[in-house]
Design a protein around this motif. Structure first.
Motif, short mmCIF file in Angstrom:
data_model
loop_
_atom_site.label_atom_id
_atom_site.label_comp_id
_atom_site.label_asym_id
_atom_site.label_seq_id
_atom_site.Cartn_x
_atom_site.Cartn_y
_atom_site.Cartn_z
N VAL A 160 15.66 -99.85 -18.14
CA VAL A 160 15.93 -101.06 -17.37
C VAL A 160 17.18 -100.87 -16.53
O VAL A 160 17.20 -101.19 -15.33
N ARG A 161 18.22 -100.31 -17.10
CA ARG A 161 19.48 -100.12 -16.38
C ARG A 161 19.34 -99.14 -15.21
O ARG A 161 20.01 -99.29 -14.19
N GLN A 162 18.47 -98.16 -15.37
CA GLN A 162 18.28 -97.18 -14.30
C GLN A 162 17.32 -97.66 -13.22
O GLN A 162 17.06 -96.93 -12.26
N GLY A 163 16.80 -98.88 -13.37
CA GLY A 163 15.91 -99.44 -12.36
C GLY A 163 14.46 -99.05 -12.53
O GLY A 163 13.67 -99.22 -11.61
N GLY A 164 14.09 -98.51 -13.70
CA GLY A 164 12.72 -98.06 -13.91
C GLY A 164 11.67 -99.17 -13.83
O GLY A 164 10.51 -98.91 -13.50
N LEU A 165 12.07 -100.42 -14.13
CA LEU A 165 11.14 -101.55 -14.00
C LEU A 165 11.34 -102.30 -12.69
O LEU A 165 10.65 -103.29 -12.45
N GLY A 166 12.25 -101.81 -11.86
CA GLY A 166 12.57 -102.55 -10.64
C GLY A 166 13.49 -103.72 -10.96
O GLY A 166 14.07 -103.81 -12.05
N GLU A 167 13.63 -104.64 -10.03
CA GLU A 167 14.45 -105.82 -10.27
C GLU A 167 13.86 -106.64 -11.41
O GLU A 167 12.67 -106.93 -11.44
N ILE A 168 14.69 -106.98 -12.37
CA ILE A 168 14.22 -107.75 -13.52
C ILE A 168 14.14 -109.22 -13.12
O ILE A 168 15.12 -109.82 -12.67
N LEU A 206 9.41 -109.46 -23.98
CA LEU A 206 8.76 -108.99 -22.76
C LEU A 206 9.76 -109.06 -21.62
O LEU A 206 10.32 -110.12 -21.34
N ILE A 207 10.01 -107.92 -20.98
CA ILE A 207 10.88 -107.84 -19.81
C ILE A 207 9.99 -107.54 -18.61
O ILE A 207 9.31 -106.51 -18.58
N VAL A 208 9.97 -108.44 -17.65
CA VAL A 208 9.09 -108.31 -16.48
C VAL A 208 9.92 -107.92 -15.27
O VAL A 208 10.86 -108.64 -14.88
N GLY A 209 9.60 -106.77 -14.70
CA GLY A 209 10.28 -106.30 -13.51
C GLY A 209 9.34 -106.20 -12.32
O GLY A 209 8.12 -106.37 -12.46
N ALA A 210 9.88 -105.91 -11.16
CA ALA A 210 9.06 -105.81 -9.95
C ALA A 210 8.10 -104.63 -10.01
O ALA A 210 7.04 -104.65 -9.38
N LYS A 211 8.43 -103.58 -10.78
CA LYS A 211 7.60 -102.38 -10.85
C LYS A 211 6.78 -102.27 -12.13
O LYS A 211 5.93 -101.39 -12.24
N GLY A 212 7.06 -103.10 -13.12
CA GLY A 212 6.33 -102.98 -14.37
C GLY A 212 6.93 -103.86 -15.45
O GLY A 212 7.88 -104.61 -15.22
N MET A 213 6.37 -103.73 -16.65
CA MET A 213 6.79 -104.56 -17.76
C MET A 213 7.10 -103.69 -18.98
O MET A 213 6.47 -102.66 -19.20
N LEU A 214 8.07 -104.15 -19.76
CA LEU A 214 8.42 -103.51 -21.02
C LEU A 214 8.18 -104.52 -22.13
O LEU A 214 8.72 -105.62 -22.09
#
Length: 455
Positions: free
Chosen positions: A172-180, A344-352
Protein backbone atom coordinates in the motif's frame (compact mmCIF):
# COMPACT_ATOMS: atom_id res chain seq x y z
CA UNK A 1 -0.81 7.71 -2.36
CA UNK A 2 2.82 8.83 -2.81
CA UNK A 3 5.21 5.97 -3.35
CA UNK A 4 8.06 5.19 -0.99
CA UNK A 5 11.33 3.71 -2.13
CA UNK A 6 13.00 1.16 0.08
CA UNK A 7 15.68 3.69 1.05
CA UNK A 8 13.20 6.43 1.97
CA UNK A 9 11.02 3.90 3.81
CA UNK A 10 13.90 2.95 6.10
CA UNK A 11 14.91 6.59 6.56
CA UNK A 12 11.37 7.72 7.40
CA UNK A 13 10.74 4.74 9.64
CA UNK A 14 13.78 5.64 11.68
CA UNK A 15 12.34 9.14 12.13
CA UNK A 16 8.78 7.96 12.76
CA UNK A 17 7.80 9.52 9.43
CA UNK A 18 6.62 6.39 7.66
CA UNK A 19 3.95 5.68 10.19
CA UNK A 20 6.24 3.55 12.34
CA UNK A 21 7.91 4.75 15.50
CA UNK A 22 11.36 3.31 16.11
CA UNK A 23 12.85 3.85 19.55
CA UNK A 24 16.32 3.11 20.82
CA UNK A 25 16.10 1.00 23.96
CA UNK A 26 18.85 2.65 25.95
CA UNK A 27 17.62 1.16 29.22
CA UNK A 28 17.43 -2.36 27.82
CA UNK A 29 20.79 -2.07 26.06
CA UNK A 30 22.43 -1.29 29.41
CA UNK A 31 20.50 -3.90 31.38
CA UNK A 32 20.53 -6.99 29.20
CA UNK A 33 23.20 -8.71 27.14
CA UNK A 34 22.39 -9.70 23.57
CA UNK A 35 22.06 -13.43 24.29
CA UNK A 36 20.97 -13.24 27.91
CA UNK A 37 17.98 -15.32 29.00
CA UNK A 38 15.66 -12.77 30.57
CA UNK A 39 13.64 -13.07 33.76
CA UNK A 40 9.93 -12.60 33.03
CA UNK A 41 6.94 -12.17 35.35
CA UNK A 42 3.45 -13.16 34.17
CA UNK A 43 0.48 -11.04 35.28
CA UNK A 44 -2.72 -12.91 34.46
CA UNK A 45 -2.10 -16.64 33.94
CA UNK A 46 -5.62 -17.98 33.33
CA UNK A 47 -7.63 -17.70 30.13
CA UNK A 48 -5.51 -16.08 27.43
CA UNK A 49 -2.67 -15.92 29.95
CA UNK A 50 -2.31 -19.68 29.80
CA UNK A 51 -0.70 -19.31 26.36
CA UNK A 52 2.19 -17.42 27.95
CA UNK A 53 2.42 -19.93 30.79
CA UNK A 54 3.32 -22.53 28.16
CA UNK A 55 5.28 -20.37 25.70
CA UNK A 56 7.41 -17.95 27.73
CA UNK A 57 9.36 -20.71 29.55
CA UNK A 58 10.63 -21.83 26.13
CA UNK A 59 12.16 -18.39 25.61
CA UNK A 60 12.93 -16.96 29.05
CA UNK A 61 12.98 -17.65 32.78
CA UNK A 62 9.58 -17.27 34.44
CA UNK A 63 10.41 -15.84 37.86
CA UNK A 64 6.96 -14.79 39.15
CA UNK A 65 3.26 -15.27 38.48
CA UNK A 66 0.36 -13.07 39.52
CA UNK A 67 -3.38 -13.66 39.32
CA UNK A 68 -6.40 -12.62 41.40
CA UNK A 69 -8.32 -15.79 40.48
CA UNK A 70 -6.71 -18.93 41.89
CA UNK A 71 -9.23 -21.14 40.11
CA UNK A 72 -8.24 -19.85 36.68
CA UNK A 73 -4.58 -19.87 37.70
CA UNK A 74 -4.67 -23.51 38.85
CA UNK A 75 -3.02 -24.91 35.70
CA UNK A 76 -0.19 -22.38 35.83
CA UNK A 77 0.44 -22.87 39.50
CA UNK A 78 0.44 -26.65 39.16
CA UNK A 79 2.84 -26.71 36.19
CA UNK A 80 5.24 -24.19 37.80
CA UNK A 81 5.15 -25.06 41.51
CA UNK A 82 8.45 -23.43 42.39
CA UNK A 83 7.67 -19.99 40.93
CA UNK A 84 6.64 -17.31 43.48
CA UNK A 85 2.90 -16.51 43.29
CA UNK A 86 1.14 -13.20 43.98
CA UNK A 87 -2.36 -11.73 43.79
CA UNK A 88 -1.36 -8.06 43.62
CA UNK A 89 1.07 -7.08 40.86
CA UNK A 90 2.12 -4.03 42.87
CA UNK A 91 3.32 -6.25 45.69
CA UNK A 92 5.10 -8.50 43.17
CA UNK A 93 6.95 -5.56 41.60
CA UNK A 94 7.88 -4.22 45.01
CA UNK A 95 9.19 -7.51 46.40
CA UNK A 96 10.84 -9.00 43.32
CA UNK A 97 11.58 -5.89 41.27
CA UNK A 98 15.36 -6.34 40.95
CA UNK A 99 14.88 -9.95 39.80
CA UNK A 100 12.42 -9.07 37.01
CA UNK A 101 13.53 -7.87 33.56
CA UNK A 102 10.21 -8.00 31.76
CA UNK A 103 6.49 -8.51 32.32
CA UNK A 104 3.65 -10.05 30.30
CA UNK A 105 0.17 -8.68 31.05
CA UNK A 106 -2.81 -10.88 30.10
CA UNK A 107 -5.45 -9.81 32.61
CA UNK A 108 -9.04 -8.70 31.86
CA UNK A 109 -9.14 -5.59 29.65
CA UNK A 110 -9.83 -3.07 32.43
CA UNK A 111 -6.55 -3.87 34.21
CA UNK A 112 -4.26 -4.04 31.16
CA UNK A 113 -3.12 -0.43 31.45
CA UNK A 114 -2.83 -0.18 35.22
CA UNK A 115 -0.56 -3.24 35.41
CA UNK A 116 1.44 -2.34 32.30
CA UNK A 117 2.13 1.24 33.32
CA UNK A 118 3.19 0.13 36.82
CA UNK A 119 5.63 -2.36 35.28
CA UNK A 120 7.04 0.19 32.83
CA UNK A 121 7.50 2.77 35.59
CA UNK A 122 9.46 0.10 37.46
CA UNK A 123 11.74 -0.13 34.41
CA UNK A 124 10.39 -3.41 33.05
CA UNK A 125 9.91 -4.29 29.40
CA UNK A 126 6.24 -5.04 28.78
CA UNK A 127 4.22 -7.29 26.50
CA UNK A 128 0.49 -6.54 26.83
CA UNK A 129 -2.25 -8.60 25.27
CA UNK A 130 -4.67 -6.78 23.01
CA UNK A 131 -6.22 -4.39 23.56
CA UNK A 132 -3.64 -2.24 25.29
CA UNK A 133 -6.34 -0.59 27.33
CA UNK A 134 -10.03 -0.14 28.01
CA UNK A 135 -10.06 3.64 27.53
CA UNK A 136 -8.69 6.33 25.24
CA UNK A 137 -6.73 7.96 28.05
CA UNK A 138 -5.13 4.68 29.12
CA UNK A 139 -3.88 3.94 25.60
CA UNK A 140 -2.29 7.36 25.50
CA UNK A 141 -0.66 6.82 28.90
CA UNK A 142 0.74 3.48 27.70
CA UNK A 143 2.49 5.17 24.77
CA UNK A 144 3.84 8.09 26.74
CA UNK A 145 5.10 5.91 29.60
CA UNK A 146 6.87 3.52 27.23
CA UNK A 147 8.57 6.44 25.49
CA UNK A 148 9.61 8.05 28.76
CA UNK A 149 10.96 4.81 30.23
CA UNK A 150 12.58 3.65 26.97
CA UNK A 151 11.52 0.04 27.48
CA UNK A 152 10.81 -2.61 24.85
CA UNK A 153 7.10 -3.15 24.28
CA UNK A 154 4.73 -5.24 22.19
CA UNK A 155 0.96 -5.59 21.93
CA UNK A 156 -0.41 -9.07 21.38
CA UNK A 157 -1.81 -8.69 17.87
CA UNK A 158 0.26 -11.56 16.54
CA UNK A 159 -0.77 -11.19 12.89
CA UNK A 160 1.59 -8.22 12.57
CA UNK A 161 4.50 -10.64 12.81
CA UNK A 162 3.53 -12.43 9.62
CA UNK A 163 5.40 -11.82 6.40
CA UNK A 164 2.16 -11.22 4.52
CA UNK A 165 1.07 -8.51 6.97
CA UNK A 166 4.31 -6.65 6.43
CA UNK A 167 4.14 -7.05 2.69
CA UNK A 168 0.58 -5.68 2.74
CA UNK A 169 1.70 -2.53 4.55
CA UNK A 170 4.61 -2.16 2.15
CA UNK A 171 2.47 -2.73 -0.95
CA UNK A 172 0.00 0.00 0.00
CA UNK A 173 2.77 2.43 0.91
CA UNK A 174 4.59 1.80 -2.36
CA UNK A 175 1.45 2.60 -4.34
CA UNK A 176 0.78 -0.97 -5.45
CA UNK A 177 -2.99 -0.50 -5.03
CA UNK A 178 -2.95 3.03 -6.40
CA UNK A 179 -4.62 5.84 -4.47
CA UNK A 180 -6.42 4.37 -1.47
CA UNK A 181 -10.08 5.34 -1.62
CA UNK A 182 -11.95 3.14 0.85
CA UNK A 183 -11.19 1.00 3.92
CA UNK A 184 -13.64 -1.39 5.58
CA UNK A 185 -13.04 -3.51 8.68
CA UNK A 186 -15.57 -5.91 10.17
CA UNK A 187 -16.41 -8.63 12.62
CA UNK A 188 -19.57 -10.69 12.76
CA UNK A 189 -19.69 -10.62 16.56
CA UNK A 190 -21.78 -8.07 18.39
CA UNK A 191 -22.34 -6.81 21.91
CA UNK A 192 -24.44 -8.32 24.69
CA UNK A 193 -26.65 -5.24 25.17
CA UNK A 194 -27.14 -5.86 28.88
CA UNK A 195 -29.70 -3.32 30.05
CA UNK A 196 -29.60 -3.77 33.84
CA UNK A 197 -27.00 -4.33 36.51
CA UNK A 198 -27.22 -7.54 38.54
CA UNK A 199 -30.17 -7.19 40.89
CA UNK A 200 -28.53 -8.75 43.93
CA UNK A 201 -25.15 -9.71 45.32
CA UNK A 202 -23.55 -13.03 46.12
CA UNK A 203 -20.73 -14.19 48.39
CA UNK A 204 -17.27 -13.80 46.89
CA UNK A 205 -15.77 -17.23 46.00
CA UNK A 206 -12.80 -18.16 48.16
CA UNK A 207 -10.56 -18.47 45.11
CA UNK A 208 -11.18 -14.86 43.96
CA UNK A 209 -9.78 -11.59 45.30
CA UNK A 210 -12.72 -9.44 44.27
CA UNK A 211 -11.23 -6.12 45.35
CA UNK A 212 -8.18 -6.65 43.15
CA UNK A 213 -10.30 -7.98 40.27
CA UNK A 214 -12.39 -4.77 40.24
CA UNK A 215 -9.12 -2.85 40.29
CA UNK A 216 -9.44 0.78 39.10
CA UNK A 217 -13.12 0.46 38.14
CA UNK A 218 -15.93 1.86 40.30
CA UNK A 219 -16.69 -0.38 43.23
CA UNK A 220 -19.66 -2.77 43.21
CA UNK A 221 -20.46 -5.81 45.31
CA UNK A 222 -19.76 -9.23 43.82
CA UNK A 223 -22.05 -11.01 41.41
CA UNK A 224 -20.81 -13.63 38.92
CA UNK A 225 -22.45 -11.73 36.07
CA UNK A 226 -19.81 -9.02 36.43
CA UNK A 227 -17.24 -11.60 35.31
CA UNK A 228 -18.93 -12.15 31.95
CA UNK A 229 -16.45 -11.25 29.23
CA UNK A 230 -17.30 -8.06 27.30
CA UNK A 231 -20.73 -7.76 28.90
CA UNK A 232 -20.02 -4.44 30.64
CA UNK A 233 -18.33 -1.25 29.49
CA UNK A 234 -16.64 -0.83 32.88
CA UNK A 235 -14.65 -4.00 32.31
CA UNK A 236 -14.55 -4.78 28.58
CA UNK A 237 -13.98 -3.41 25.09
CA UNK A 238 -16.18 -5.70 22.92
CA UNK A 239 -15.29 -6.28 19.28
CA UNK A 240 -13.33 -3.05 18.82
CA UNK A 241 -10.95 -4.21 21.52
CA UNK A 242 -10.95 -7.92 20.83
CA UNK A 243 -10.98 -8.00 17.03
CA UNK A 244 -10.41 -4.59 15.46
CA UNK A 245 -7.05 -4.60 17.25
CA UNK A 246 -6.16 -7.47 14.92
CA UNK A 247 -8.17 -6.68 11.81
CA UNK A 248 -7.60 -2.91 11.44
CA UNK A 249 -3.87 -2.72 12.20
CA UNK A 250 -2.56 -3.35 8.67
CA UNK A 251 -4.72 -0.55 7.29
CA UNK A 252 -3.84 1.81 10.16
CA UNK A 253 -0.11 1.45 9.46
CA UNK A 254 -0.44 1.36 5.68
CA UNK A 255 -2.24 4.72 5.42
CA UNK A 256 0.08 6.30 7.99
CA UNK A 257 -2.71 7.30 10.35
CA UNK A 258 0.07 7.73 12.93
CA UNK A 259 0.94 11.00 11.20
CA UNK A 260 -2.02 12.57 13.02
CA UNK A 261 -0.14 12.11 16.31
CA UNK A 262 3.03 13.78 15.06
CA UNK A 263 1.40 16.62 13.10
CA UNK A 264 2.42 20.25 13.42
CA UNK A 265 0.16 21.73 16.14
CA UNK A 266 -0.47 24.74 13.93
CA UNK A 267 -2.33 22.48 11.48
CA UNK A 268 -4.82 21.56 14.26
CA UNK A 269 -5.37 17.95 13.16
CA UNK A 270 -8.81 16.59 14.00
CA UNK A 271 -10.10 13.04 13.72
CA UNK A 272 -13.87 12.80 13.46
CA UNK A 273 -15.81 9.77 14.68
CA UNK A 274 -19.46 9.04 13.95
CA UNK A 275 -21.28 5.92 15.11
CA UNK A 276 -24.57 4.22 14.40
CA UNK A 277 -25.72 1.38 16.63
CA UNK A 278 -28.63 -0.90 17.34
CA UNK A 279 -29.16 1.09 20.52
CA UNK A 280 -27.30 3.54 22.76
CA UNK A 281 -26.30 1.63 25.85
CA UNK A 282 -23.87 3.18 28.32
CA UNK A 283 -23.86 0.13 30.56
CA UNK A 284 -23.11 -2.51 27.93
CA UNK A 285 -22.33 -2.80 24.21
CA UNK A 286 -24.81 -2.60 21.30
CA UNK A 287 -25.84 -5.69 19.35
CA UNK A 288 -24.47 -4.12 16.17
CA UNK A 289 -22.51 -0.98 15.35
CA UNK A 290 -21.14 0.96 12.40
CA UNK A 291 -18.36 3.41 13.22
CA UNK A 292 -16.71 5.83 10.81
CA UNK A 293 -13.20 6.99 11.69
CA UNK A 294 -12.58 10.04 9.48
CA UNK A 295 -8.81 10.53 9.22
CA UNK A 296 -7.75 14.00 8.05
CA UNK A 297 -5.13 14.82 5.43
CA UNK A 298 -1.65 14.10 6.78
CA UNK A 299 1.67 14.99 5.19
CA UNK A 300 1.04 14.42 1.46
CA UNK A 301 -1.83 11.96 1.95
CA UNK A 302 -5.49 12.82 1.37
CA UNK A 303 -8.25 12.37 3.96
CA UNK A 304 -9.70 8.88 4.24
CA UNK A 305 -12.40 7.14 6.25
CA UNK A 306 -12.07 3.76 7.94
CA UNK A 307 -15.50 2.15 8.30
CA UNK A 308 -15.96 -0.47 11.01
CA UNK A 309 -18.87 -2.94 11.09
CA UNK A 310 -19.65 -5.29 14.00
CA UNK A 311 -22.60 -7.56 14.67
CA UNK A 312 -23.58 -7.94 11.02
CA UNK A 313 -23.71 -11.65 10.20
CA UNK A 314 -23.96 -11.10 6.43
CA UNK A 315 -20.87 -8.95 6.33
CA UNK A 316 -20.32 -8.89 2.58
CA UNK A 317 -23.89 -7.82 1.93
CA UNK A 318 -23.58 -5.18 4.63
CA UNK A 319 -20.40 -3.74 3.14
CA UNK A 320 -21.77 -3.79 -0.40
CA UNK A 321 -25.01 -2.16 0.72
CA UNK A 322 -23.02 0.54 2.45
CA UNK A 323 -20.82 1.34 -0.54
CA UNK A 324 -23.66 0.90 -3.03
CA UNK A 325 -22.07 -1.61 -5.37
CA UNK A 326 -21.10 -5.26 -5.62
CA UNK A 327 -17.49 -6.35 -5.34
CA UNK A 328 -16.05 -8.82 -7.83
CA UNK A 329 -13.86 -11.25 -5.92
CA UNK A 330 -14.21 -14.38 -8.01
CA UNK A 331 -14.89 -17.81 -6.53
CA UNK A 332 -11.93 -17.81 -4.14
CA UNK A 333 -12.81 -14.39 -2.76
CA UNK A 334 -16.41 -15.42 -2.19
CA UNK A 335 -15.28 -18.24 0.09
CA UNK A 336 -13.02 -15.95 2.10
CA UNK A 337 -15.91 -13.67 2.96
CA UNK A 338 -17.23 -16.51 5.11
CA UNK A 339 -14.56 -15.70 7.70
CA UNK A 340 -16.06 -13.87 10.67
CA UNK A 341 -13.81 -10.83 10.36
CA UNK A 342 -11.22 -9.04 8.29
CA UNK A 343 -10.41 -5.88 6.37
CA UNK A 344 -10.71 -4.57 2.83
CA UNK A 345 -8.51 -1.81 1.40
CA UNK A 346 -9.81 -0.50 -1.93
CA UNK A 347 -7.41 1.34 -4.21
CA UNK A 348 -7.59 2.73 -7.73
CA UNK A 349 -5.58 -0.24 -9.08
CA UNK A 350 -6.87 -3.09 -6.95
CA UNK A 351 -8.00 -4.38 -3.59
CA UNK A 352 -6.30 -5.98 -0.61
CA UNK A 353 -8.33 -8.31 1.59
CA UNK A 354 -6.77 -9.22 4.95
CA UNK A 355 -8.07 -12.00 7.17
CA UNK A 356 -9.29 -11.40 10.72
CA UNK A 357 -5.82 -11.59 12.30
CA UNK A 358 -4.27 -9.72 9.33
CA UNK A 359 -1.78 -12.57 9.03
CA UNK A 360 -2.90 -13.45 5.50
CA UNK A 361 -3.61 -11.14 2.56
CA UNK A 362 -5.36 -11.70 -0.75
CA UNK A 363 -4.98 -9.36 -3.73
CA UNK A 364 -7.56 -8.65 -6.44
CA UNK A 365 -7.94 -8.74 -9.40
CA UNK A 366 -5.91 -11.91 -9.14
CA UNK A 367 -4.45 -11.68 -12.66
CA UNK A 368 -3.09 -8.20 -12.03
CA UNK A 369 -1.24 -9.35 -8.94
CA UNK A 370 -0.11 -12.75 -10.17
CA UNK A 371 3.41 -13.40 -8.98
CA UNK A 372 3.28 -10.54 -6.46
CA UNK A 373 5.84 -11.17 -3.68
CA UNK A 374 4.30 -12.13 -0.34
CA UNK A 375 7.27 -11.07 1.78
CA UNK A 376 8.36 -7.52 2.46
CA UNK A 377 11.71 -6.05 1.45
CA UNK A 378 11.51 -3.02 3.73
CA UNK A 379 10.70 -4.87 6.96
CA UNK A 380 12.86 -7.37 8.79
CA UNK A 381 11.39 -10.85 8.97
CA UNK A 382 9.83 -11.54 12.37
CA UNK A 383 11.18 -14.40 14.46
CA UNK A 384 7.94 -14.65 16.40
CA UNK A 385 5.81 -12.13 18.28
CA UNK A 386 7.09 -12.93 21.76
CA UNK A 387 10.62 -13.72 20.58
CA UNK A 388 10.93 -10.34 18.81
CA UNK A 389 9.84 -8.55 21.99
CA UNK A 390 12.41 -10.37 24.09
CA UNK A 391 15.10 -9.59 21.54
CA UNK A 392 14.10 -5.90 21.65
CA UNK A 393 14.43 -6.06 25.43
CA UNK A 394 18.03 -7.21 24.94
CA UNK A 395 18.70 -4.11 22.85
CA UNK A 396 17.62 -5.47 19.47
CA UNK A 397 15.32 -3.88 16.90
CA UNK A 398 12.01 -2.51 18.22
CA UNK A 399 8.90 -4.55 17.55
CA UNK A 400 6.32 -3.57 14.95
CA UNK A 401 3.54 -3.52 17.56
CA UNK A 402 5.46 -1.41 20.07
CA UNK A 403 3.34 0.96 22.12
CA UNK A 404 4.42 4.02 20.13
CA UNK A 405 2.60 2.44 17.18
CA UNK A 406 -0.20 0.57 18.92
CA UNK A 407 -0.92 3.24 21.55
CA UNK A 408 -2.40 5.69 19.01
CA UNK A 409 -4.05 2.75 17.21
CA UNK A 410 -5.91 1.63 20.34
CA UNK A 411 -6.58 5.27 21.24
CA UNK A 412 -8.44 5.53 17.92
CA UNK A 413 -10.35 2.27 18.35
CA UNK A 414 -11.47 3.12 21.89
CA UNK A 415 -12.85 6.39 20.53
CA UNK A 416 -15.24 4.12 18.65
CA UNK A 417 -16.46 2.71 21.96
CA UNK A 418 -17.04 6.28 23.15
CA UNK A 419 -18.88 7.22 19.95
CA UNK A 420 -21.41 4.37 20.23
CA UNK A 421 -22.66 6.01 23.46
CA UNK A 422 -23.65 9.28 21.77
CA UNK A 423 -25.68 10.26 18.67
CA UNK A 424 -23.30 13.12 17.88
CA UNK A 425 -20.24 13.24 15.66
CA UNK A 426 -17.15 13.56 17.85
CA UNK A 427 -14.07 15.62 17.03
CA UNK A 428 -10.79 14.42 18.51
CA UNK A 429 -7.51 16.29 18.86
CA UNK A 430 -4.81 13.55 18.72
CA UNK A 431 -2.09 15.94 19.90
CA UNK A 432 -3.93 17.02 23.05
CA UNK A 433 -5.76 13.73 23.56
CA UNK A 434 -9.14 15.38 23.99
CA UNK A 435 -12.58 15.29 22.38
CA UNK A 436 -12.91 19.00 21.69
CA UNK A 437 -16.60 19.32 20.82
CA UNK A 438 -18.31 17.17 23.45
CA UNK A 439 -17.44 17.47 27.14
CA UNK A 440 -19.54 14.48 28.20
CA UNK A 441 -17.89 12.21 25.63
CA UNK A 442 -14.46 13.49 26.66
CA UNK A 443 -15.24 12.53 30.26
CA UNK A 444 -16.04 8.98 29.07
CA UNK A 445 -12.67 8.90 27.29
CA UNK A 446 -10.95 9.97 30.55
CA UNK A 447 -12.80 8.13 33.35
CA UNK A 448 -11.79 8.55 36.97
CA UNK A 449 -10.12 5.66 38.79
CA UNK A 450 -11.32 4.26 42.08
CA UNK A 451 -9.50 5.63 45.13
CA UNK A 452 -6.20 3.88 45.67
CA UNK A 453 -5.55 3.28 41.94
CA UNK A 454 -3.72 5.55 39.52
CA UNK A 455 -1.61 5.51 36.39
Amino acid sequence: MPQLTRRTFFRNAALGGAGLTILSHSRSARACAANERLNVALIGVGGRGRWFVDEIPKLANVVAMCDVNESKAAYAYKTHPGVPKFQDFRVMLDKLGPQIDAVVVATPDHTHAIASVAAMKAGKHVFTEKPLSRTVHEARAMRLTAQQQQVATQMGNQGSSSGQFRRGVELVRQGGLGEIREIYVWNAGGGTNRTARPADTQPVPEYLNWDLWVGPAAWREFHPQWLQINAWRDFGTAMLGWWATHSAYLAFLAIDALACWRADPQTKPRIRIQAEASEINKLSFPRWELVKFMIPARDNLPPITIVWFAGHQQTRKTVEAYIGRQLDWGDAGEKRWKEHGGALIVGAKGMLRANEHNGGIFLYPEDRFAGEPRRADSFPAAQGHERDWLQAARGGAPTLSNFSNTGPFVELLMLGNVATQFPDELEYDPLAGTIVNHAEADAVAHPEYRQGWSL
